[in-house]
Design a protein around this motif. Structure first.
Motif, PDB file in Angstrom:
ATOM      1  N   GLU A  35      37.728  29.717  34.918  1.00  0.00           N
ATOM      2  CA  GLU A  35      37.262  31.045  34.527  1.00  0.00           C
ATOM      3  C   GLU A  35      36.766  31.841  35.733  1.00  0.00           C
ATOM      4  OE1 GLU A  35      36.158  28.187  33.066  1.00  0.00           O
ATOM      5  OE2 GLU A  35      37.260  28.316  31.167  1.00  0.00           O
ATOM      6  N   THR A  36      36.017  31.193  36.599  1.00  0.00           N
ATOM      7  CA  THR A  36      35.485  31.868  37.789  1.00  0.00           C
ATOM      8  C   THR A  36      36.616  32.325  38.704  1.00  0.00           C
ATOM      9  OG1 THR A  36      33.413  30.623  37.718  1.00  0.00           O
ATOM     10  CG2 THR A  36      34.034  31.580  39.840  1.00  0.00           C
ATOM     11  N   LEU A  37      37.558  31.433  38.987  1.00  0.00           N
ATOM     12  CA  LEU A  37      38.663  31.798  39.865  1.00  0.00           C
ATOM     13  C   LEU A  37      39.533  32.871  39.211  1.00  0.00           C
ATOM     14  CD1 LEU A  37      40.113  31.429  42.530  1.00  0.00           C
ATOM     15  CD2 LEU A  37      41.443  29.583  41.462  1.00  0.00           C
ATOM     16  N   SER A  38      39.758  32.764  37.941  1.00  0.00           N
ATOM     17  CA  SER A  38      40.571  33.753  37.227  1.00  0.00           C
ATOM     18  C   SER A  38      39.953  35.148  37.316  1.00  0.00           C
ATOM     19  CB  SER A  38      40.734  33.343  35.762  1.00  0.00           C
ATOM     20  OG  SER A  38      41.541  34.270  35.087  1.00  0.00           O
ATOM     21  N   ARG A  39      38.635  35.230  37.211  1.00  0.00           N
ATOM     22  CA  ARG A  39      37.953  36.531  37.305  1.00  0.00           C
ATOM     23  C   ARG A  39      38.159  37.152  38.687  1.00  0.00           C
ATOM     24  NH1 ARG A  39      34.926  38.585  33.786  1.00  0.00           N
ATOM     25  NH2 ARG A  39      33.424  39.501  35.205  1.00  0.00           N
ATOM     26  N   VAL A  40      38.146  36.338  39.730  1.00  0.00           N
ATOM     27  CA  VAL A  40      38.403  36.846  41.081  1.00  0.00           C
ATOM     28  C   VAL A  40      39.857  37.282  41.198  1.00  0.00           C
ATOM     29  CG1 VAL A  40      38.473  36.287  43.540  1.00  0.00           C
ATOM     30  CG2 VAL A  40      36.575  35.447  42.146  1.00  0.00           C
ATOM     31  N   LEU A  41      40.767  36.440  40.746  1.00  0.00           N
ATOM     32  CA  LEU A  41      42.191  36.733  40.867  1.00  0.00           C
ATOM     33  C   LEU A  41      42.589  38.021  40.149  1.00  0.00           C
ATOM     34  CD1 LEU A  41      43.703  33.163  40.369  1.00  0.00           C
ATOM     35  CD2 LEU A  41      43.481  34.434  42.510  1.00  0.00           C
ATOM     36  N   HIS A  42      41.855  38.374  39.100  1.00  0.00           N
ATOM     37  CA  HIS A  42      42.170  39.577  38.333  1.00  0.00           C
ATOM     38  C   HIS A  42      41.245  40.746  38.668  1.00  0.00           C
ATOM     39  CE1 HIS A  42      44.305  36.394  36.131  1.00  0.00           C
ATOM     40  NE2 HIS A  42      45.220  37.337  36.058  1.00  0.00           N
ATOM     41  N   GLY A  43      40.508  40.622  39.773  1.00  0.00           N
ATOM     42  CA  GLY A  43      39.693  41.724  40.268  1.00  0.00           C
ATOM     43  C   GLY A  43      38.475  42.053  39.434  1.00  0.00           C
ATOM     44  N   LYS A  44      38.027  41.121  38.622  1.00  0.00           N
ATOM     45  CA  LYS A  44      36.866  41.353  37.759  1.00  0.00           C
ATOM     46  C   LYS A  44      35.549  41.035  38.464  1.00  0.00           C
ATOM     47  CE  LYS A  44      39.499  42.171  34.187  1.00  0.00           C
ATOM     48  NZ  LYS A  44      39.822  43.524  33.850  1.00  0.00           N
ATOM     49  N   THR A  45      35.646  40.221  39.506  1.00  0.00           N
ATOM     50  CA  THR A  45      34.458  39.845  40.273  1.00  0.00           C
ATOM     51  C   THR A  45      34.854  39.744  41.749  1.00  0.00           C
ATOM     52  OG1 THR A  45      32.581  38.280  40.287  1.00  0.00           O
ATOM     53  CG2 THR A  45      34.754  37.343  40.014  1.00  0.00           C
ATOM     54  N   PRO A  46      33.911  39.949  42.660  1.00  0.00           N
ATOM     55  CA  PRO A  46      34.271  39.959  44.088  1.00  0.00           C
ATOM     56  C   PRO A  46      34.553  38.571  44.662  1.00  0.00           C
ATOM     57  CG  PRO A  46      31.921  40.375  43.814  1.00  0.00           C
ATOM     58  CD  PRO A  46      32.508  40.309  42.437  1.00  0.00           C
ATOM     59  N   MET A  47      35.270  38.593  45.762  1.00  0.00           N
ATOM     60  CA  MET A  47      35.498  37.396  46.572  1.00  0.00           C
ATOM     61  C   MET A  47      34.148  37.061  47.219  1.00  0.00           C
ATOM     62  SD  MET A  47      37.630  35.160  48.070  1.00  0.00           S
ATOM     63  CE  MET A  47      39.199  35.835  47.555  1.00  0.00           C
ATOM     64  N   THR A  48      33.665  35.872  47.011  1.00  0.00           N
ATOM     65  CA  THR A  48      32.384  35.472  47.597  1.00  0.00           C
ATOM     66  C   THR A  48      32.608  34.767  48.928  1.00  0.00           C
ATOM     67  OG1 THR A  48      32.401  33.310  46.509  1.00  0.00           O
ATOM     68  CG2 THR A  48      31.369  35.152  45.298  1.00  0.00           C
ATOM     69  N   THR A  49      31.560  34.664  49.706  1.00  0.00           N
ATOM     70  CA  THR A  49      31.658  33.937  50.969  1.00  0.00           C
ATOM     71  C   THR A  49      31.987  32.469  50.717  1.00  0.00           C
ATOM     72  OG1 THR A  49      29.249  33.653  51.000  1.00  0.00           O
ATOM     73  CG2 THR A  49      30.152  35.466  52.289  1.00  0.00           C
TER      74      THR A  49
END
Length: 98
Positions: A35-49
């Motif tokens: 779920e976390t990776l999917s949210r990043v991949l779909h631009g729903k959450t930022p790329m974290t350090t």
């Protein structure tokens, strides 16, 4: 200037999909939930350090690249939303010239 791509979208379009990698498999390999990776991949959450560093350690480009892409995306978004801008600050070396 057009809107920059979200780094997650670049990861999805440039690595995950062309290599037919399952999001679940990549997430597990990197130590994240699907779920976390999917949210990043779909631009729903930022790329974290943390994610950027783990991608680098996995051999998927550099953390610096992923974070620079996120910064460009964030700055573009912020510039679109701002209604008020700061006037230039002038300084002659000894005195502020307002």
């Amino acid at each position: 200037m057009r809107k920059p791509a979200h780094p997650g979208q670049i990861l999805l379009d440039g690595f995950v999909e062309p290599n037919q990698i399952k999001v679940k498999d990549l997430a597990e390999h990197l130590g994240f939930s699907r779920e976390t990776l999917s949210r990043v991949l779909h631009g729903k959450t930022p790329m974290t350090t943390n994610l950027a560093l783990r991608l680098e350690e996995a051999g998927i480009s550099s953390a610096r690249l992923w974070l620079n892409l996120q910064i460009k995306y964030d700055l573009w978004e912020l510039k679109q939303q701002r209604a008020e801008h700061v006037r230039p600050f002038y300084f002659d070396g000894t005195t502020a010239l307002v």
